[in-house]
Structures are given as C-alpha cells and as structure tokens.
Scaffold this motif. Sequence first.
Motif, PDB file in Angstrom:
ATOM      1  N   GLU A 196     -92.187  15.123  67.739  1.00  0.00           N
ATOM      2  CA  GLU A 196     -91.855  14.185  66.957  1.00  0.00           C
ATOM      3  C   GLU A 196     -92.542  14.335  65.632  1.00  0.00           C
ATOM      4  OE1 GLU A 196     -92.185  10.421  68.682  1.00  0.00           O
ATOM      5  OE2 GLU A 196     -90.733  10.925  70.208  1.00  0.00           O
ATOM      6  N   HIS A 197     -93.998  14.627  65.575  1.00  0.00           N
ATOM      7  CA  HIS A 197     -94.772  14.668  64.616  1.00  0.00           C
ATOM      8  C   HIS A 197     -95.747  15.934  64.456  1.00  0.00           C
ATOM      9  CE1 HIS A 197     -93.672  10.591  63.541  1.00  0.00           C
ATOM     10  NE2 HIS A 197     -93.963  10.000  64.774  1.00  0.00           N
ATOM     11  N   ASP A 210     -97.787  16.496  78.809  1.00  0.00           N
ATOM     12  CA  ASP A 210     -96.474  16.559  78.642  1.00  0.00           C
ATOM     13  C   ASP A 210     -96.211  15.453  77.510  1.00  0.00           C
ATOM     14  OD1 ASP A 210     -95.597  17.914  80.632  1.00  0.00           O
ATOM     15  OD2 ASP A 210     -95.345  16.380  81.985  1.00  0.00           O
ATOM     16  N   SER A 211     -97.070  14.141  77.603  1.00  0.00           N
ATOM     17  CA  SER A 211     -96.850  13.431  76.329  1.00  0.00           C
ATOM     18  C   SER A 211     -97.338  13.865  75.179  1.00  0.00           C
ATOM     19  CB  SER A 211     -97.952  12.123  76.662  1.00  0.00           C
ATOM     20  OG  SER A 211     -97.574  11.384  77.732  1.00  0.00           O
ATOM     21  N   ALA A 212     -98.381  14.787  75.069  1.00  0.00           N
ATOM     22  CA  ALA A 212     -98.875  15.571  74.016  1.00  0.00           C
ATOM     23  C   ALA A 212     -97.697  16.609  73.418  1.00  0.00           C
ATOM     24  CB  ALA A 212    -100.212  16.269  73.982  1.00  0.00           C
ATOM     25  N   ARG A 213     -96.953  17.162  74.303  1.00  0.00           N
ATOM     26  CA  ARG A 213     -95.798  17.953  74.030  1.00  0.00           C
ATOM     27  C   ARG A 213     -94.986  17.197  73.314  1.00  0.00           C
ATOM     28  NH1 ARG A 213     -95.213  20.035  78.549  1.00  0.00           N
ATOM     29  NH2 ARG A 213     -96.976  21.287  78.378  1.00  0.00           N
ATOM     30  N   GLU A 214     -94.549  15.895  73.691  1.00  0.00           N
ATOM     31  CA  GLU A 214     -93.449  15.395  73.091  1.00  0.00           C
ATOM     32  C   GLU A 214     -93.699  14.590  71.760  1.00  0.00           C
ATOM     33  OE1 GLU A 214     -92.523  12.234  76.100  1.00  0.00           O
ATOM     34  OE2 GLU A 214     -91.827  13.814  77.669  1.00  0.00           O
ATOM     35  N   ALA A 215     -94.962  14.257  71.721  1.00  0.00           N
ATOM     36  CA  ALA A 215     -95.478  13.817  70.530  1.00  0.00           C
ATOM     37  C   ALA A 215     -95.610  14.888  69.388  1.00  0.00           C
ATOM     38  CB  ALA A 215     -96.900  13.146  70.719  1.00  0.00           C
ATOM     39  N   ALA A 216     -95.728  15.906  69.897  1.00  0.00           N
ATOM     40  CA  ALA A 216     -96.033  17.179  68.834  1.00  0.00           C
ATOM     41  C   ALA A 216     -94.454  17.487  68.368  1.00  0.00           C
ATOM     42  CB  ALA A 216     -96.684  18.358  69.455  1.00  0.00           C
ATOM     43  N   GLY A 267     -99.586  10.304  62.492  1.00  0.00           N
ATOM     44  CA  GLY A 267     -98.303   9.862  63.078  1.00  0.00           C
ATOM     45  C   GLY A 267     -98.344  10.531  64.673  1.00  0.00           C
ATOM     46  N   PHE A 268     -98.954  11.619  64.745  1.00  0.00           N
ATOM     47  CA  PHE A 268     -99.019  12.449  66.057  1.00  0.00           C
ATOM     48  C   PHE A 268     -99.892  11.512  66.883  1.00  0.00           C
ATOM     49  CE2 PHE A 268    -101.710  15.183  68.700  1.00  0.00           C
ATOM     50  CZ  PHE A 268    -100.730  15.780  69.651  1.00  0.00           C
ATOM     51  N   ALA A 269    -101.185  10.837  66.308  1.00  0.00           N
ATOM     52  CA  ALA A 269    -102.008  10.310  67.247  1.00  0.00           C
ATOM     53  C   ALA A 269    -101.243   8.833  67.923  1.00  0.00           C
ATOM     54  CB  ALA A 269    -103.150   9.960  66.539  1.00  0.00           C
ATOM     55  N   LYS A 270    -100.320   8.388  66.852  1.00  0.00           N
ATOM     56  CA  LYS A 270     -99.781   7.083  67.314  1.00  0.00           C
ATOM     57  C   LYS A 270     -98.801   7.297  68.177  1.00  0.00           C
ATOM     58  CE  LYS A 270    -100.645   4.524  63.000  1.00  0.00           C
ATOM     59  NZ  LYS A 270    -100.176   4.002  61.847  1.00  0.00           N
ATOM     60  N   SER A 271     -97.975   8.471  68.144  1.00  0.00           N
ATOM     61  CA  SER A 271     -96.959   8.865  69.111  1.00  0.00           C
ATOM     62  C   SER A 271     -97.561   9.249  70.244  1.00  0.00           C
ATOM     63  CB  SER A 271     -96.370   9.874  68.537  1.00  0.00           C
ATOM     64  OG  SER A 271     -95.187  10.318  69.271  1.00  0.00           O
ATOM     65  N   LEU A 272     -98.590   9.814  70.364  1.00  0.00           N
ATOM     66  CA  LEU A 272     -99.212  10.434  71.691  1.00  0.00           C
ATOM     67  C   LEU A 272     -99.891   9.205  72.405  1.00  0.00           C
ATOM     68  CD1 LEU A 272    -100.412  12.339  73.544  1.00  0.00           C
ATOM     69  CD2 LEU A 272    -102.234  12.714  72.019  1.00  0.00           C
ATOM     70  N   LYS A 273    -100.372   8.160  71.494  1.00  0.00           N
ATOM     71  CA  LYS A 273    -100.598   6.996  72.347  1.00  0.00           C
ATOM     72  C   LYS A 273     -99.856   6.205  72.829  1.00  0.00           C
ATOM     73  CE  LYS A 273    -103.212   2.584  71.270  1.00  0.00           C
ATOM     74  NZ  LYS A 273    -103.583   1.782  70.386  1.00  0.00           N
ATOM     75  N   LYS A 274     -98.553   6.053  72.139  1.00  0.00           N
ATOM     76  CA  LYS A 274     -97.274   5.319  72.504  1.00  0.00           C
ATOM     77  C   LYS A 274     -96.838   5.887  73.933  1.00  0.00           C
ATOM     78  CE  LYS A 274     -93.462   5.260  70.492  1.00  0.00           C
ATOM     79  NZ  LYS A 274     -92.708   5.363  69.380  1.00  0.00           N
ATOM     80  N   LYS A 275     -96.933   7.372  73.859  1.00  0.00           N
ATOM     81  CA  LYS A 275     -96.303   7.965  75.095  1.00  0.00           C
ATOM     82  C   LYS A 275     -97.137   8.132  76.387  1.00  0.00           C
ATOM     83  CE  LYS A 275     -93.023  10.797  72.323  1.00  0.00           C
ATOM     84  NZ  LYS A 275     -91.991   9.868  72.865  1.00  0.00           N
ATOM     85  N   ALA A 276     -98.464   8.203  76.007  1.00  0.00           N
ATOM     86  CA  ALA A 276     -99.240   8.421  77.241  1.00  0.00           C
ATOM     87  C   ALA A 276    -100.093   7.215  77.651  1.00  0.00           C
ATOM     88  CB  ALA A 276    -100.796   8.994  76.615  1.00  0.00           C
ATOM     89  N   PHE A 277     -99.848   6.082  77.062  1.00  0.00           N
ATOM     90  CA  PHE A 277    -100.355   4.858  77.551  1.00  0.00           C
ATOM     91  C   PHE A 277     -99.130   3.685  76.949  1.00  0.00           C
ATOM     92  CE2 PHE A 277    -104.059   7.007  76.081  1.00  0.00           C
ATOM     93  CZ  PHE A 277    -104.800   7.255  77.506  1.00  0.00           C
TER      94      PHE A 277
END
Length: 79
Positions: free
Chosen positions: A56-57, A48-54, A65-75
């Motif tokens: 956004e970026h 779910d976090s990866a889907r939300e990050a994707a 940007g995707f990696a930062k967003s994924l990190k923020k959402k997953a952790f």
Amino acid sequence: MVVRRLLWEAARRVAQNPEIQQKAADIAAEAYERARPKLENAGRHLSDSAREAAAEHDPMKDPVGFAKSLKKKAFPTEG
C-alpha cells in the motif's frame, strides 16, 4: 542494607547449586516449547502485515504511511 546483602548472598548460593540450575533449564525449555507455536505464528502474522503495508505504501518514499498501515494491520483495533 544488611537484609539486601543477605538476600543477594542467598540468591548467589542458590544459583550455584547444580540441581537448581538443571531444574531452571528444564523449566525454561518447557516454557519455550509451549510458547514456540505462538511465537512462530506471531512472526508470520507480522511478516504478512509488513508485506501488505508495503504493497500500500512504499516504505522508502512514504515511511509514515507505511508505519501507520503496518500498525493498523498488525494491531487491529477490536470493536
């Protein structure tokens, strides 16, 4: 060196014991059954976090940007 060799040989003999092998398999199966719900939940959360990050970026156009967003959402940080 001799002590290490003795310990290694003892471990090999214990590992060859069918009763100990069965007990180890039982313990591993029980540990898996206890951990399975948490592992499945973690997998869904990460997906779910990866889907939300994707959303956004675009990972292909903005991988950082995707990696930062994924990190923020997953952790998420607490506090």
